[in-house]
Design an enzyme around this catalytic site. Structure first.
Site, PDB file in Angstrom:
ATOM      1  N   GLY A  75       0.851  -1.181   0.000  1.00 37.89           N
ATOM      2  CA  GLY A  75       0.000   0.000   0.000  1.00 37.89           C
ATOM      3  C   GLY A  75       0.882   1.224   0.000  1.00 37.89           C
ATOM      4  N   GLN A 107       3.243   9.963   1.226  1.00 37.01           N
ATOM      5  CA  GLN A 107       4.541   9.283   1.163  1.00 37.01           C
ATOM      6  C   GLN A 107       5.327   9.630  -0.100  1.00 37.01           C
ATOM      7  OE1 GLN A 107       2.714   5.228   2.132  1.00 37.01           O
ATOM      8  NE2 GLN A 107       4.750   5.104   3.054  1.00 37.01           N
ATOM      9  N   CYS A 160       6.588  -0.217   6.711  1.00 40.39           N
ATOM     10  CA  CYS A 160       6.161   0.983   5.999  1.00 40.39           C
ATOM     11  C   CYS A 160       7.307   1.427   5.103  1.00 40.39           C
ATOM     12  CB  CYS A 160       5.827   2.071   7.017  1.00 40.39           C
ATOM     13  SG  CYS A 160       5.257   3.600   6.267  1.00 40.39           S
ATOM     14  N   LEU A 161       6.997   1.757   3.863  1.00 38.26           N
ATOM     15  CA  LEU A 161       8.061   2.168   2.936  1.00 38.26           C
ATOM     16  C   LEU A 161       8.731   3.467   3.392  1.00 38.26           C
ATOM     17  CD1 LEU A 161       6.447   1.340  -0.529  1.00 38.26           C
ATOM     18  CD2 LEU A 161       8.102  -0.012   0.773  1.00 38.26           C
ATOM     19  N   HIS A 191      -3.800   1.303   8.064  1.00 41.31           N
ATOM     20  CA  HIS A 191      -2.434   1.867   8.045  1.00 41.31           C
ATOM     21  C   HIS A 191      -2.361   3.048   7.067  1.00 41.31           C
ATOM     22  CE1 HIS A 191       2.138   1.245   7.853  1.00 41.31           C
ATOM     23  NE2 HIS A 191       1.893   2.039   6.827  1.00 41.31           N
ATOM     24  N   GLU A 192      -2.943   2.859   5.878  1.00 40.48           N
ATOM     25  CA  GLU A 192      -2.838   3.916   4.848  1.00 40.48           C
ATOM     26  C   GLU A 192      -3.702   5.128   5.197  1.00 40.48           C
ATOM     27  OE1 GLU A 192      -0.435   3.584   2.931  1.00 40.48           O
ATOM     28  OE2 GLU A 192      -0.127   1.424   3.106  1.00 40.48           O
ATOM     29  N   HIS A 215      -1.899   7.349   7.400  1.00 40.80           N
ATOM     30  CA  HIS A 215      -0.969   8.243   6.699  1.00 40.80           C
ATOM     31  C   HIS A 215      -1.671   9.539   6.279  1.00 40.80           C
ATOM     32  CE1 HIS A 215       2.858   6.187   6.140  1.00 40.80           C
ATOM     33  NE2 HIS A 215       2.259   5.075   5.765  1.00 40.80           N
TER      34      HIS A 215
HETATM   35 NI    NI Z   1       3.152   3.199   5.601  1.00 40.22          NI
END
Ligand code: NI
Length: 173
Positions: free
Chosen positions: A46, A51, A99-100, A141-142, A145
């Site tokens: 995701g 991000q 997480c990226l 999670h997204e 963000h």
């Molecule tokens: Ni993330």
């Protein structure tokens, strides 16, 4: 399509609140395509627009043979514009998240096992869905963000956070 640079934890962009999308224009559709390419390139499941330094309420997700999450069931590519979580199940579960924007680290986080949400898709159609388990976790999670929240802020057990090559519990699955 371009692979975009991923903003890392510590950058104030990740603590900002993303703005809703009012108009799905060509530029935004191009940015969504770039987000999908970027998520795939970095083996994410995701990616939220902040991000990639875009403060808009856009999330992309997909699970297909993922090295970072080898046990996860497949989830078809999806684009969520202005997502709103309508309902969280009382039942919760704990699992490792990465997480990226926080490369190399994992933390065990409690999330609702099921959620219902509403979002617009790339065609501008409003969709309501109920999803479970890993799918529900990715969306929680997204959406975090989009509200400037990163998963370490949700840790309740500090020893369950660390580098994936060093955490015994993560390495043992
Ligand atoms: Ni993330």
């Amino acid at each position: 399509m371009s692979i975009l640079k991923i903003v890392k934890m510590g950058d104030p962009l990740l603590a900002a609140i993303a703005k809703p999308v009012a108009d799905l224009d060509d530029e935004l559709l191009q940015q969504i395509s770039d987000m999908i390419a970027t998520m795939r390139f970095y083996q994410g499941v995701g990616l939220a627009a902040p991000q990639v330094a875009l403060l808009r309420q856009i999330v992309v997700l997909e699970v297909a043979q993922n090295e970072r999450y080898p046990q996860a069931d497949s989830i078809e590519l999806d684009v969520l514009i202005n997502p709103k979580i309508l309902d969280y199940s009382e039942q919760k579960n704990r699992a490792w998240e990465g997480c990226l924007s926080i490369p190399g680290l994992r933390g065990q986080i409690e999330r609702s096992s099921s959620i219902s949400y509403q979002a617009m898709n790339r065609q501008g159609k409003l969709v309501t869905k109920t999803v479970h388990d890993f799918h529900a976790r990715i969306i929680q999670h997204e959406v975090d963000h989009l509200n400037g929240i990163l998963y370490p802020q949700r840790l309740d057990e500090r020893h369950e956070f660390g580098f994936e090559d060093s955490l015994p519990a993560f390495k043992s699955g």
